[in-house]
Design a protein around this motif. Sequence first.
Motif, PDB file in Angstrom:
ATOM      1  N   LEU A 237      -1.768  -4.512  16.076  1.00  0.00           N
ATOM      2  CA  LEU A 237      -0.534  -4.911  15.753  1.00  0.00           C
ATOM      3  C   LEU A 237      -0.140  -6.142  14.801  1.00  0.00           C
ATOM      4  N   LEU A 238      -0.858  -7.058  15.072  1.00  0.00           N
ATOM      5  CA  LEU A 238      -0.824  -8.133  14.106  1.00  0.00           C
ATOM      6  C   LEU A 238      -1.116  -7.580  12.528  1.00  0.00           C
ATOM      7  N   HIS A 239      -2.058  -6.531  12.319  1.00  0.00           N
ATOM      8  CA  HIS A 239      -2.351  -6.451  11.068  1.00  0.00           C
ATOM      9  C   HIS A 239      -1.321  -5.311  10.568  1.00  0.00           C
ATOM     10  N   LEU A 240      -0.849  -4.504  11.416  1.00  0.00           N
ATOM     11  CA  LEU A 240       0.157  -3.715  10.959  1.00  0.00           C
ATOM     12  C   LEU A 240       1.425  -4.211  10.702  1.00  0.00           C
ATOM     13  N   LEU A 241       1.950  -5.082  11.529  1.00  0.00           N
ATOM     14  CA  LEU A 241       3.259  -5.874  11.282  1.00  0.00           C
ATOM     15  C   LEU A 241       3.145  -6.877  10.233  1.00  0.00           C
ATOM     16  N   ARG A 242       1.943  -7.322   9.759  1.00  0.00           N
ATOM     17  CA  ARG A 242       1.915  -8.134   8.548  1.00  0.00           C
ATOM     18  C   ARG A 242       1.899  -7.181   7.342  1.00  0.00           C
TER      19      ARG A 242
ATOM     20  N   LEU B  48       3.730   4.905  19.323  1.00  0.00           N
ATOM     21  CA  LEU B  48       3.357   4.908  17.986  1.00  0.00           C
ATOM     22  C   LEU B  48       4.046   3.554  17.295  1.00  0.00           C
ATOM     23  N   PHE B  49       3.349   3.162  16.227  1.00  0.00           N
ATOM     24  CA  PHE B  49       3.681   1.991  15.473  1.00  0.00           C
ATOM     25  C   PHE B  49       4.934   2.439  14.872  1.00  0.00           C
ATOM     26  N   ALA B  50       5.262   3.709  14.391  1.00  0.00           N
ATOM     27  CA  ALA B  50       6.648   3.866  13.862  1.00  0.00           C
ATOM     28  C   ALA B  50       7.614   3.554  15.041  1.00  0.00           C
ATOM     29  N   ASP B  51       7.414   3.849  16.311  1.00  0.00           N
ATOM     30  CA  ASP B  51       8.539   3.620  17.236  1.00  0.00           C
ATOM     31  C   ASP B  51       8.575   1.954  17.327  1.00  0.00           C
ATOM     32  N   LEU B  52       7.625   1.264  17.444  1.00  0.00           N
ATOM     33  CA  LEU B  52       7.780  -0.309  17.415  1.00  0.00           C
ATOM     34  C   LEU B  52       8.727  -0.606  16.228  1.00  0.00           C
ATOM     35  N   LEU B  53       8.330  -0.080  15.073  1.00  0.00           N
ATOM     36  CA  LEU B  53       9.094  -0.385  13.842  1.00  0.00           C
ATOM     37  C   LEU B  53      10.665  -0.171  13.938  1.00  0.00           C
ATOM     38  N   ALA B  54      10.825   1.334  14.426  1.00  0.00           N
ATOM     39  CA  ALA B  54      12.094   1.614  14.867  1.00  0.00           C
ATOM     40  C   ALA B  54      12.821   0.542  15.582  1.00  0.00           C
ATOM     41  N   THR B  55      12.261   0.289  16.672  1.00  0.00           N
ATOM     42  CA  THR B  55      12.892  -0.556  17.644  1.00  0.00           C
ATOM     43  C   THR B  55      13.138  -2.148  17.192  1.00  0.00           C
ATOM     44  N   ILE B  56      12.176  -2.624  16.390  1.00  0.00           N
ATOM     45  CA  ILE B  56      12.325  -3.884  15.609  1.00  0.00           C
ATOM     46  C   ILE B  56      13.735  -3.546  14.825  1.00  0.00           C
ATOM     47  N   GLU B  57      13.953  -2.403  13.953  1.00  0.00           N
ATOM     48  CA  GLU B  57      15.039  -2.400  12.986  1.00  0.00           C
ATOM     49  C   GLU B  57      16.313  -2.356  13.816  1.00  0.00           C
ATOM     50  N   ARG B  58      16.107  -1.615  15.020  1.00  0.00           N
ATOM     51  CA  ARG B  58      17.397  -1.335  16.062  1.00  0.00           C
ATOM     52  C   ARG B  58      17.934  -2.724  16.403  1.00  0.00           C
TER      53      ARG B  58
END
Length: 119
Positions: free
Chosen positions: A16-21, A106-116
């Motif tokens: 997650l660290l790598h993907l978020l960065r 999924l990482f896409a779900d985490l990104l969508a949650t962050i955006e929301r």
Amino acid sequence: MRILLVEDETLLRTSLLHLLRRAGFDVQAVRGVSEALATQPEFVPDILITDWLLQGDGDGLDLARRLRQATPSLRVIVITGLLAGEARPELAPSAAGVVLLEKPFLFADLLATIERIRA
């Protein structure tokens, strides 16, 4: 956007660290509550992403409550392997600004949650 990631599973934390960065976020990643608290006040996050059940010195909900005392605008994503129904009663007292994301995700779900929650 600054994110504090608290996850005791090394592989998940590192991934997650790598993907978020790579997604452009300024991220600090730690294993537990005491490490997360030690990042303060030098690193004040906009978002806390924390596992609910952490090994050792506390849980993610307790950490969220403590960090929100200093930063009331902190948005929180709690990740958990527990069923949502089991987690809801514990989340209720601190539910404002807290989103539950069930593992596996999924990482896409985490990104969508962050955006929301940024909106």
